[in-house]
Design a protein around this motif. Structure first.
Motif, PDB file in Angstrom:
ATOM      1  N   SER A 133       5.448  -8.248  -6.095  1.00 41.27           N
ATOM      2  CA  SER A 133       4.362  -7.561  -6.796  1.00 41.27           C
ATOM      3  C   SER A 133       4.302  -6.096  -6.351  1.00 41.27           C
ATOM      4  O   SER A 133       4.797  -5.744  -5.282  1.00 41.27           O
ATOM      5  N   PRO A 134       3.691  -5.236  -7.157  1.00 42.07           N
ATOM      6  CA  PRO A 134       3.626  -3.807  -6.839  1.00 42.07           C
ATOM      7  C   PRO A 134       2.903  -3.483  -5.529  1.00 42.07           C
ATOM      8  O   PRO A 134       3.066  -2.384  -5.002  1.00 42.07           O
ATOM      9  N   CYS A 135       2.129  -4.410  -4.989  1.00 45.50           N
ATOM     10  CA  CYS A 135       1.449  -4.119  -3.725  1.00 45.50           C
ATOM     11  C   CYS A 135       2.426  -4.078  -2.543  1.00 45.50           C
ATOM     12  O   CYS A 135       2.064  -3.658  -1.449  1.00 45.50           O
ATOM     13  N   PHE A 136       3.679  -4.496  -2.774  1.00 44.12           N
ATOM     14  CA  PHE A 136       4.725  -4.390  -1.754  1.00 44.12           C
ATOM     15  C   PHE A 136       5.657  -3.250  -2.152  1.00 44.12           C
ATOM     16  O   PHE A 136       6.409  -3.374  -3.125  1.00 44.12           O
ATOM     17  N   PRO A 137       5.620  -2.119  -1.441  1.00 39.84           N
ATOM     18  CA  PRO A 137       6.472  -0.983  -1.829  1.00 39.84           C
ATOM     19  C   PRO A 137       7.967  -1.304  -1.737  1.00 39.84           C
ATOM     20  O   PRO A 137       8.764  -0.773  -2.512  1.00 39.84           O
ATOM     21  N   VAL A 138       8.340  -2.168  -0.813  1.00 36.68           N
ATOM     22  CA  VAL A 138       9.722  -2.646  -0.707  1.00 36.68           C
ATOM     23  C   VAL A 138       9.677  -4.149  -0.438  1.00 36.68           C
ATOM     24  O   VAL A 138       8.746  -4.636   0.207  1.00 36.68           O
ATOM     25  N   PRO A 139      10.671  -4.899  -0.918  1.00 35.89           N
ATOM     26  CA  PRO A 139      10.690  -6.336  -0.654  1.00 35.89           C
ATOM     27  C   PRO A 139      10.801  -6.624   0.845  1.00 35.89           C
ATOM     28  O   PRO A 139      11.454  -5.871   1.581  1.00 35.89           O
TER      29      PRO A 139
END
Length: 94
Positions: free
Chosen positions: A20-26
């Motif tokens: 999801s977009p709340c994670f800037p990177v996986p």
């Protein structure tokens, strides 16, 4: 649904779920590998929750299944080749 021509010559079908977009990177990439006789669809219920937790999730069809190439030689289905397919897919995705 995506299709990739891997550098080992296999054309591999796979499904990918991004975090999801709340994670800037996986957090990491998780590869869900199916068994016999199955395909990526067996992992459909795990894709969303893992992506929501911050992982990039990839569920490929192994060689000979679904939309992935099916070599005619029996020897092409050894664990060595199947592992190589997964490494080539990860190379393709990086």
């Amino acid at each position: 649904y995506q299709q990739a021509k891997l550098h080992n010559g296999i054309s591999m079908h796979y499904v990918i779920a991004e975090p999801s977009p709340c994670f800037p990177v996986p957090l990491a990439t998780v590869v869900l590998v199916h068994g016999w006789p199955d395909c990526w669809f067996g992992w459909r219920r795990q894709l969303g929750p893992l992506a929501a937790a911050g992982f990039r999730v990839v569920a490929p069809d192994c060689r000979g299944y679904g939309g992935t190439s099916a070599p005619t030689e029996d020897s092409a289905y050894s664990h060595e080749f199947l592992c190589d397919d997964m490494m080539c897919l990860l190379d393709h995705l990086s």
